[in-house]
Write a protein that holds these residues in place. Structure first.
Motif, PDB file in Angstrom:
ATOM      1  N   ARG A 259       1.010  -1.042   0.283  1.00 46.87           N
ATOM      2  CA  ARG A 259       0.353  -0.224   0.279  1.00 46.87           C
ATOM      3  C   ARG A 259       0.663   1.366  -0.208  1.00 46.87           C
ATOM      4  O   ARG A 259       2.309   1.243   0.392  1.00 46.87           O
ATOM      5  CB  ARG A 259      -1.529   0.265   1.221  1.00 46.87           C
ATOM      6  CG  ARG A 259      -1.803  -0.512   1.043  1.00 46.87           C
ATOM      7  CD  ARG A 259      -2.945  -1.044   2.759  1.00 46.87           C
ATOM      8  NE  ARG A 259      -1.813  -1.223   3.420  1.00 46.87           N
ATOM      9  CZ  ARG A 259      -2.203  -2.139   4.514  1.00 46.87           C
ATOM     10  NH1 ARG A 259      -3.214  -2.903   3.728  1.00 46.87           N
ATOM     11  NH2 ARG A 259      -2.064  -2.659   6.018  1.00 46.87           N
ATOM     12  N   ARG A 261       0.635   5.813   0.218  1.00 45.82           N
ATOM     13  CA  ARG A 261       0.238   7.376   1.147  1.00 45.82           C
ATOM     14  C   ARG A 261      -0.805   7.403  -0.014  1.00 45.82           C
ATOM     15  O   ARG A 261      -0.641   7.776  -0.613  1.00 45.82           O
ATOM     16  CB  ARG A 261       1.316   7.254   1.540  1.00 45.82           C
ATOM     17  CG  ARG A 261       0.739   9.022   1.996  1.00 45.82           C
ATOM     18  CD  ARG A 261       1.952  10.068   2.930  1.00 45.82           C
ATOM     19  NE  ARG A 261       1.179  11.120   4.048  1.00 45.82           N
ATOM     20  CZ  ARG A 261       2.338  12.164   3.954  1.00 45.82           C
ATOM     21  NH1 ARG A 261       3.285  12.283   3.806  1.00 45.82           N
ATOM     22  NH2 ARG A 261       1.381  13.283   4.464  1.00 45.82           N
ATOM     23  N   ASP A 265      -3.840  10.798   3.357  1.00 44.32           N
ATOM     24  CA  ASP A 265      -2.818   9.660   4.588  1.00 44.32           C
ATOM     25  C   ASP A 265      -2.209  10.927   5.573  1.00 44.32           C
ATOM     26  O   ASP A 265      -1.711  11.317   4.723  1.00 44.32           O
ATOM     27  CB  ASP A 265      -1.991   8.263   4.647  1.00 44.32           C
ATOM     28  CG  ASP A 265      -3.350   7.532   3.434  1.00 44.32           C
ATOM     29  OD1 ASP A 265      -3.863   7.389   4.339  1.00 44.32           O
ATOM     30  OD2 ASP A 265      -2.502   6.347   3.008  1.00 44.32           O
ATOM     31  N   PRO A 267       0.888  11.548   7.761  1.00 41.20           N
ATOM     32  CA  PRO A 267       2.084  11.342   7.126  1.00 41.20           C
ATOM     33  C   PRO A 267       2.471   9.882   8.209  1.00 41.20           C
ATOM     34  O   PRO A 267       1.688   9.509   9.403  1.00 41.20           O
ATOM     35  CB  PRO A 267       3.372  12.146   8.180  1.00 41.20           C
ATOM     36  CG  PRO A 267       2.098  13.650   8.307  1.00 41.20           C
ATOM     37  CD  PRO A 267       0.647  13.507   8.011  1.00 41.20           C
ATOM     38  N   THR A 269       1.438   7.077   7.257  1.00 36.38           N
ATOM     39  CA  THR A 269       0.038   6.063   7.024  1.00 36.38           C
ATOM     40  C   THR A 269       0.201   6.037   5.685  1.00 36.38           C
ATOM     41  O   THR A 269       0.029   6.497   4.778  1.00 36.38           O
ATOM     42  CB  THR A 269      -0.867   7.083   7.694  1.00 36.38           C
ATOM     43  OG1 THR A 269      -0.887   7.561   8.818  1.00 36.38           O
ATOM     44  CG2 THR A 269      -2.259   5.542   7.451  1.00 36.38           C
ATOM     45  N   TYR A 270       0.167   4.694   5.172  1.00 31.18           N
ATOM     46  CA  TYR A 270      -0.001   3.884   4.047  1.00 31.18           C
ATOM     47  C   TYR A 270      -1.259   3.199   4.294  1.00 31.18           C
ATOM     48  O   TYR A 270      -1.711   2.066   4.777  1.00 31.18           O
ATOM     49  CB  TYR A 270       1.417   2.939   3.580  1.00 31.18           C
ATOM     50  CG  TYR A 270       2.641   4.373   4.232  1.00 31.18           C
ATOM     51  CD1 TYR A 270       2.523   4.493   2.879  1.00 31.18           C
ATOM     52  CD2 TYR A 270       3.262   3.929   5.154  1.00 31.18           C
ATOM     53  CE1 TYR A 270       4.055   5.526   3.561  1.00 31.18           C
ATOM     54  CE2 TYR A 270       4.323   4.877   5.690  1.00 31.18           C
ATOM     55  CZ  TYR A 270       4.883   5.502   4.390  1.00 31.18           C
ATOM     56  OH  TYR A 270       5.923   6.572   4.490  1.00 31.18           O
ATOM     57  N   SER A 271      -2.383   3.413   3.303  1.00 34.11           N
ATOM     58  CA  SER A 271      -3.525   2.905   3.227  1.00 34.11           C
ATOM     59  C   SER A 271      -3.838   2.703   1.665  1.00 34.11           C
ATOM     60  O   SER A 271      -5.195   1.537   1.428  1.00 34.11           O
ATOM     61  CB  SER A 271      -4.754   3.432   4.082  1.00 34.11           C
ATOM     62  OG  SER A 271      -4.574   5.067   3.586  1.00 34.11           O
ATOM     63  N   TYR A 272      -3.870   2.969   0.651  1.00 31.05           N
ATOM     64  CA  TYR A 272      -3.669   3.738  -0.829  1.00 31.05           C
ATOM     65  C   TYR A 272      -3.610   2.484  -1.516  1.00 31.05           C
ATOM     66  O   TYR A 272      -2.041   1.765  -1.028  1.00 31.05           O
ATOM     67  CB  TYR A 272      -4.032   4.782  -1.376  1.00 31.05           C
ATOM     68  CG  TYR A 272      -4.420   4.742  -2.744  1.00 31.05           C
ATOM     69  CD1 TYR A 272      -5.933   5.050  -2.036  1.00 31.05           C
ATOM     70  CD2 TYR A 272      -3.951   4.716  -3.637  1.00 31.05           C
ATOM     71  CE1 TYR A 272      -6.631   5.118  -3.500  1.00 31.05           C
ATOM     72  CE2 TYR A 272      -4.440   5.145  -4.764  1.00 31.05           C
ATOM     73  CZ  TYR A 272      -6.018   5.123  -5.383  1.00 31.05           C
ATOM     74  OH  TYR A 272      -6.890   5.148  -6.170  1.00 31.05           O
ATOM     75  N   GLU A 296       9.634   4.993  -4.516  1.00 35.10           N
ATOM     76  CA  GLU A 296       8.785   5.293  -3.609  1.00 35.10           C
ATOM     77  C   GLU A 296       8.377   4.302  -2.453  1.00 35.10           C
ATOM     78  O   GLU A 296       9.525   3.749  -2.248  1.00 35.10           O
ATOM     79  CB  GLU A 296       7.393   5.087  -4.364  1.00 35.10           C
ATOM     80  CG  GLU A 296       6.820   3.914  -4.524  1.00 35.10           C
ATOM     81  CD  GLU A 296       5.778   4.176  -5.051  1.00 35.10           C
ATOM     82  OE1 GLU A 296       4.961   4.776  -5.631  1.00 35.10           O
ATOM     83  OE2 GLU A 296       4.838   2.904  -5.307  1.00 35.10           O
ATOM     84  N   GLU A 299       3.838   0.259   2.263  1.00 38.36           N
ATOM     85  CA  GLU A 299       4.018  -0.355   3.681  1.00 38.36           C
ATOM     86  C   GLU A 299       3.264  -2.055   2.831  1.00 38.36           C
ATOM     87  O   GLU A 299       2.170  -2.297   1.836  1.00 38.36           O
ATOM     88  CB  GLU A 299       2.613   0.177   4.420  1.00 38.36           C
ATOM     89  CG  GLU A 299       2.276  -1.220   5.724  1.00 38.36           C
ATOM     90  CD  GLU A 299       1.216  -0.697   6.404  1.00 38.36           C
ATOM     91  OE1 GLU A 299       1.081  -0.322   7.877  1.00 38.36           O
ATOM     92  OE2 GLU A 299       0.476  -0.272   5.930  1.00 38.36           O
TER      93      GLU A 299
END
Length: 359
Positions: A259, A261, A265, A267, A269-272, A296, A299
């Motif tokens: 995933r 950022r 999101d 800083p 956090t990586y959810s996309y 890049e 996560e």
């Protein structure tokens, strides 16, 4: 009909009576010598038939008579033409071709390529023996034993790799094919040798690439642009995600295992997760910026569901008209900052585009 025609009517060499008369005068002057010439006989339908003519002037009962025979050599001419074309083709072949007489222990034919590659004039090369050229059989006895093994396997073919020694002492790697041929109670060994210098260099380059790829502590992936299929993954990448090599190669280069950022999101956090269309667009962006390396953070999700923060670097490679994406990843949390350039060092090794395609 033939008896009513003058001889010049059937000849293409002496088509008029004066020309034929001069020819007859020459025969009489040289009598009893036999004269043999090649020419053509004119057929009733106008065709010219290649012939060999034998002519002799003889004195009989106080008169000169001309005795002549002609032999149709059409088939012989056609065979000679085919042989000439074949000889020219063999001389221009890209491989060395040498024919060795086992009984006489010398070459009976060598083509132009053999002379050029080995650096000898034909007159010199044809007097030499295999032990003077090849490095695998250094003595006449070794060469004779090799020839006997080839003959013993007739009509089979013997293929091996070795080196030939040029006139200047340098060595050339070759792939050698030998076949025995029985002709006029003589054993001939026909040898074809192909220069494999480029193949050996490419093989060495591929081996260096494989070593860099497989020994890298970074996870390495080769991705085919056409269908986003993984071409190869190294052991580090398998360990990093907890999948086997076979499992990773069986699927497309999916975005499910990491995933990034997202726009909303905070800083750290990586959810996309990119869609398939966005993944294709990313690959096209990497190609558009080649040979630049795009980096890049993401996560990654392991097989067991655990995650780690990693850095991904991608570079586009064009080889033989096809794009391949070289992707590398390492765990930021487990690798010191100073070691993040290791992937770039691996990409420097992967510099041979053709070796990349072969790998």
């Amino acid at each position: 009909e033939v008896m009513t025609l003058g001889p010049w009517r059937l000849s293409s060499m002496f088509p008029t009576e004066p020309l034929y008369g001069r020819f007859v005068a020459e025969l009489i002057e040289q009598s009893p010598k036999v004269r043999v010439i090649e020419g053509s006989r004119r057929h009733k339908d106008g065709r010219l038939i290649p012939c060999e003519f034998t002519n002799q002037a003889l004195r009989w009962r106080g008169r000169w008579i001309i005795v002549g025979t002609s032999r149709d050599v059409s088939q012989g001419k056609a065979s000679a033409a085919r042989l000439a074309r074949m000889s020219a083709a063999i001389d221009q072949a890209g491989d060395m071709i040498l024919v060795f007489d086992r009984d006489a222990m010398h070459y009976v034919y060598v083509n132009d390529t053999a002379c050029r590659l080995l650096g000898y004039p034909r007159e010199t090369l044809i007097t030499m023996s295999p032990h003077s050229i090849g490095t695998s059989y250094p003595t006449p006895e070794d060469a004779a034993a090799m020839l006997d093994r080839v003959i013993a396997q007739h009509p089979g073919v013997v293929v091996e790799e070795g080196h030939v020694r040029r006139a200047d002492g340098s060595r050339v790697p070759v792939e050698v094919t030998r076949r025995a041929l029985r002709l006029d109670r003589h054993w001939l060994v026909v040898t074809t040798a192909r220069d494999i210098t480029e193949r050996k260099l490419a093989q060495a380059s591929i081996e260096r690439l494989a070593a860099a790829f497989n020994l890298s502590a970074d996870g390495m992936v080769l991705i085919e642009r056409e269908n986003l299929r993984r071409l190869e993954v190294n052991e580090s990448f398998c360990r990093m995600l907890g999948y086997t090599r076979e499992e990773l190669l069986a699927e497309r280069a999916s975005v499910r295992n990491h995933r990034i950022r997202g726009p909303n999101d905070p800083p750290g956090t990586y959810s996309y997760m990119r869609t398939e269309a966005e993944q294709e667009a990313l690959v096209d962006e990497v190609i558009a910026h080649a040979p630049r390396i795009l980096t890049e953070e993401a996560e990654f999700v392991r097989r067991d569901g655990s995650t780690f923060l990693g850095e991904v670097q991608r570079q586009g490679m064009l080889s033989q008209g096809r794009w391949t994406i070289v992707s590398g990843a390492h765990v930021l949390a487990e690798i010191p900052e100073r070691d993040r350039e290791r992937f770039r060092a691996v990409l420097v090794v992967i510099d041979d585009q053709d070796a990349m395609a072969d790998f």
